[in-house]
Design a protein around this motif. Structure first.
Motif, short mmCIF file in Angstrom:
data_model
loop_
_atom_site.label_atom_id
_atom_site.label_comp_id
_atom_site.label_asym_id
_atom_site.label_seq_id
_atom_site.Cartn_x
_atom_site.Cartn_y
_atom_site.Cartn_z
N LYS A 169 -60.06 -51.74 47.91
CA LYS A 169 -60.06 -51.87 49.36
C LYS A 169 -60.87 -53.13 49.69
O LYS A 169 -62.07 -53.08 49.95
CB LYS A 169 -60.70 -50.63 50.01
N PRO A 170 -60.22 -54.28 49.63
CA PRO A 170 -60.95 -55.55 49.73
C PRO A 170 -61.47 -55.83 51.13
O PRO A 170 -60.97 -55.30 52.12
CB PRO A 170 -59.90 -56.59 49.33
N GLY A 171 -62.49 -56.66 51.19
CA GLY A 171 -63.03 -57.08 52.48
C GLY A 171 -62.37 -58.33 53.01
O GLY A 171 -62.46 -58.62 54.20
N ASP A 196 -64.91 -60.16 49.85
CA ASP A 196 -64.70 -58.95 49.05
C ASP A 196 -66.04 -58.47 48.49
O ASP A 196 -66.29 -57.27 48.39
CB ASP A 196 -63.69 -59.23 47.94
N VAL A 197 -66.90 -59.42 48.15
CA VAL A 197 -68.26 -59.07 47.72
C VAL A 197 -69.05 -58.48 48.89
O VAL A 197 -69.83 -57.54 48.71
CB VAL A 197 -68.98 -60.29 47.12
N GLN A 198 -68.82 -58.99 50.09
CA GLN A 198 -69.44 -58.37 51.28
C GLN A 198 -69.05 -56.91 51.39
O GLN A 198 -69.88 -56.05 51.71
CB GLN A 198 -69.00 -59.10 52.55
N ALA A 199 -67.77 -56.61 51.17
CA ALA A 199 -67.30 -55.22 51.26
C ALA A 199 -68.02 -54.34 50.25
O ALA A 199 -68.42 -53.21 50.56
CB ALA A 199 -65.79 -55.17 51.03
N TYR A 200 -68.19 -54.88 49.04
CA TYR A 200 -68.92 -54.12 48.01
C TYR A 200 -70.37 -53.91 48.42
O TYR A 200 -70.95 -52.84 48.21
CB TYR A 200 -68.82 -54.85 46.68
N LEU A 201 -70.96 -54.94 49.05
CA LEU A 201 -72.34 -54.82 49.52
C LEU A 201 -72.45 -53.74 50.59
O LEU A 201 -73.41 -52.94 50.59
CB LEU A 201 -72.83 -56.17 50.05
N ASN A 225 -57.11 -57.75 41.08
CA ASN A 225 -56.06 -56.79 40.74
C ASN A 225 -56.26 -55.53 41.59
O ASN A 225 -57.37 -54.99 41.64
CB ASN A 225 -56.14 -56.44 39.26
N PRO A 226 -55.23 -55.05 42.29
CA PRO A 226 -55.43 -53.90 43.19
C PRO A 226 -55.83 -52.62 42.47
O PRO A 226 -56.29 -51.68 43.12
CB PRO A 226 -54.06 -53.74 43.88
N ALA A 227 -55.70 -52.59 41.15
CA ALA A 227 -56.12 -51.41 40.40
C ALA A 227 -57.63 -51.38 40.19
O ALA A 227 -58.18 -50.35 39.78
CB ALA A 227 -55.41 -51.37 39.04
N ASN A 228 -58.32 -52.48 40.48
CA ASN A 228 -59.78 -52.52 40.38
C ASN A 228 -60.41 -51.80 41.58
O ASN A 228 -59.90 -51.91 42.70
CB ASN A 228 -60.31 -53.96 40.39
N THR A 229 -61.51 -51.14 41.35
CA THR A 229 -62.35 -50.72 42.47
C THR A 229 -63.19 -51.92 42.90
O THR A 229 -63.24 -52.95 42.19
CB THR A 229 -63.30 -49.58 42.05
N LEU A 230 -63.88 -51.82 44.03
CA LEU A 230 -64.77 -52.90 44.45
C LEU A 230 -65.86 -53.14 43.41
O LEU A 230 -66.24 -54.28 43.13
CB LEU A 230 -65.40 -52.60 45.81
N SER A 231 -66.35 -52.08 42.80
CA SER A 231 -67.38 -52.20 41.77
C SER A 231 -66.84 -52.96 40.56
O SER A 231 -67.51 -53.86 40.02
CB SER A 231 -67.87 -50.81 41.35
N GLU A 232 -65.64 -52.64 40.13
CA GLU A 232 -65.03 -53.33 38.99
C GLU A 232 -64.74 -54.78 39.33
O GLU A 232 -64.92 -55.68 38.51
CB GLU A 232 -63.76 -52.60 38.56
N MET A 233 -64.27 -55.02 40.55
CA MET A 233 -64.02 -56.38 41.02
C MET A 233 -65.29 -57.22 40.92
O MET A 233 -65.30 -58.34 40.39
CB MET A 233 -63.51 -56.35 42.46
N ALA A 234 -66.40 -56.67 41.43
CA ALA A 234 -67.67 -57.40 41.45
C ALA A 234 -68.17 -57.68 40.03
O ALA A 234 -68.66 -58.77 39.73
CB ALA A 234 -68.71 -56.62 42.23
N LYS A 235 -68.06 -56.70 39.16
CA LYS A 235 -68.52 -56.88 37.78
C LYS A 235 -67.74 -58.00 37.08
O LYS A 235 -68.33 -58.84 36.38
CB LYS A 235 -68.37 -55.56 37.01
N LYS A 236 -66.43 -58.03 37.28
CA LYS A 236 -65.61 -59.08 36.67
C LYS A 236 -65.92 -60.44 37.26
O LYS A 236 -65.98 -61.44 36.54
CB LYS A 236 -64.13 -58.74 36.85
N LEU A 237 -66.12 -60.49 38.57
CA LEU A 237 -66.43 -61.76 39.24
C LEU A 237 -67.78 -62.29 38.77
O LEU A 237 -67.93 -63.49 38.50
CB LEU A 237 -66.43 -61.56 40.75
N ALA A 238 -68.76 -61.41 38.68
CA ALA A 238 -70.11 -61.82 38.26
C ALA A 238 -70.13 -62.28 36.80
O ALA A 238 -71.02 -63.03 36.40
CB ALA A 238 -71.08 -60.67 38.45
#
Length: 423
Positions: free
Chosen positions: A288-290, A215-220, A183-196
């Motif tokens: 801002k996805p990778g 996208d996880v690379q981008a968060y890394l 969801n574009p309203a997620n930050t990368l941190s929120e994206m990663a937490k939901k994915l994990a």
């Protein structure tokens, strides 16, 4: 003449005979790939797709040995507004964002920030102690088992992490929809937490499956560098390469140059996607996805491609070391990874770090053409680029049509290299 001298002469002659082909090879002039007839063939190919109504517009740019050898554009960037496709047209590059992210990550690798086989959880603890989906029981409850090994950074660079994306697995698919990871309203941190928080679809390293790995690379990159991912890209890739038109959000002043998006029906009819259904690049969303999201122009993306063919350098800028480019363009998929989703549709390829890597010539004339050693990727709206280090050729093809139009890529490649005829 004694036997010793004869023996020495024989050895000398034998050594000379092995050196001669190498000397002859070095002296031989390799013919150019893009000549007048090839340019005409590319023109005819691209024009035919526009004239037949299969696409609204298309453009292509090719460099060979650091010289521009081909540019042309046909049709419209916006058919309804009658705005022609041209060199300054801005397009959505979708998954051609992925190689850019890979370069950003590998800059940090060069600084010693991580090793490829480090556990991802060492840097992103959200991904520790992952469980793997095995189905559902009679009551519909998920059956899970511990992952056989941790997800590594190498896994997220080659799509072998096992992240859940399926929409047709009992129990798991509902969780994927509810998580709404991208969801574009997620930050990368929120994206990663939901994915994990989701079970993996398979054990790390056992399959190739396209998904949110980049996208996880981008968060890394964001976590290691301490900078927002888009800021990191701007400072470390776009500014040094002079990529002034590559970004997530297209400013209002450039909207006139922003290409329309078209959907192609099964009958071949084109329909323009309404602007209000395609707002990602005209609003500054938190995500801002990778793996997707960047927009670019032909010349901007060619600067990126030429940096790759020039082994990490562009003018006075050094983006990566030659050995890092080589590592990225090397196949990292073992033959034991036999489940590869749709990757085989790209031809005789393996996968490196955010690129497909061509391992063998085509087996049939129906397969995508290309040179062994080439590395490349494409985007959902049918954009394409490749780096051919053997001939020092870089090619960028821009179009905005969905679903993905592989036949356009096939015909464009054949126009460049000539139709492949199996031996």
């Amino acid at each position: 003449m004694n036997k010793t001298i004869l023996a020495l002469l024989s050895i000398l002659l034998l050594a000379t005979s092995f050196q001669q082909p190498e000397i002859a090879y070095k002296a031989r002039k390799v013919p150019a790939i893009i000549d007048k007839s090839v340019k005409a063939r590319i023109d005819a190919t691209l024009k035919s797709f526009v004239d037949s109504g299969k696409i609204a517009g298309v453009s292509a740019l090719i460099f060979e040995k650091n010289k521009e050898v081909y540019y042309n554009a046909f049709g419209h960037a916006d058919r309804e507004a009658k705005i022609p496709m041209d060199r300054n047209t801005i397009v959505r590059i979708y998954s051609m964002t992925k190689p850019v992210t890979g370069v950003a990550l590998m800059q940090l690798y060069e600084k010693g920030a991580f090793q490829l086989d480090d556990p991802l959880a060492k840097y992103l603890p959200e991904f520790a102690d992952m469980k793997v989906y095995k189905g559902v029981d009679a009551a519909g409850n998920l059956i899970l088992e511990p992952a056989k090994r941790p997800i590594t950074i190498r896994d997220i660079t080659r799509h072998t992490a096992g992240f859940a994306t399926s929409t047709n697995l009992p129990g798991l698919s509902d969780l994927v929809k509810q998580a709404d990871v991208m969801n574009p309203a997620n930050t990368l941190s929120e994206m990663a937490k939901k994915l994990a928080g989701l079970p993996l679809e398979f054990h790390p390293g056992e399959q190739w499956a396209y998904g949110p790995s980049v996208d996880v690379q981008a968060y890394l990159v964001e976590r290691i560098s301490g900078k927002p991912f888009d800021q990191y890209l701007q400072e470390n890739i776009f500014n040094p390469l002079g990529m002034t038109n590559t970004r997530y959000v297209v400013p209002a002043s450039d909207r006139q140059k922003f290409a329309g998006m078209y959907r192609r029906s099964t009958e071949g009819q084109l329909t323009r996607v309404p602007d209000d259904e395609n707002t990602y690049n005209i609003k500054n969303w938190p995500l801002k996805p990778g793996g997707f999201g960047l927009t670019s122009t032909l010349d901007d993306y060619m600067k990126f491609a030429r940096m790759l063919v020039n082994k990490g350098k562009s003018g006075k800028a050094t983006i990566l070391k030659p050995e890092t480019i080589k590592l990225m363009a090397t196949n990292h998929l073992a033959e034991s990874i036999t489940e590869r989703m749709w990757l085989p549709s790209k031809g005789q390829v393996g996968f490196g770090i955010d690129f497909a890597v061509r391992l063998r010539p085509p087996f049939t004339k129906e397969e995508n053409n290309g040179v062994v050693g080439e590395f490349f990727w494409d985007g959902a709206a049918s954009t394409l680029f490749w780096v051919d280090p053997v001939n020092e050729v870089t090619a960028v093809l821009f179009v905005q049509v969905m679903p993905f139009y592989g036949q356009l890529h096939k015909r464009f490649r054949d126009a460049v290299y000539g139709e492949y005829l199996p031996k």
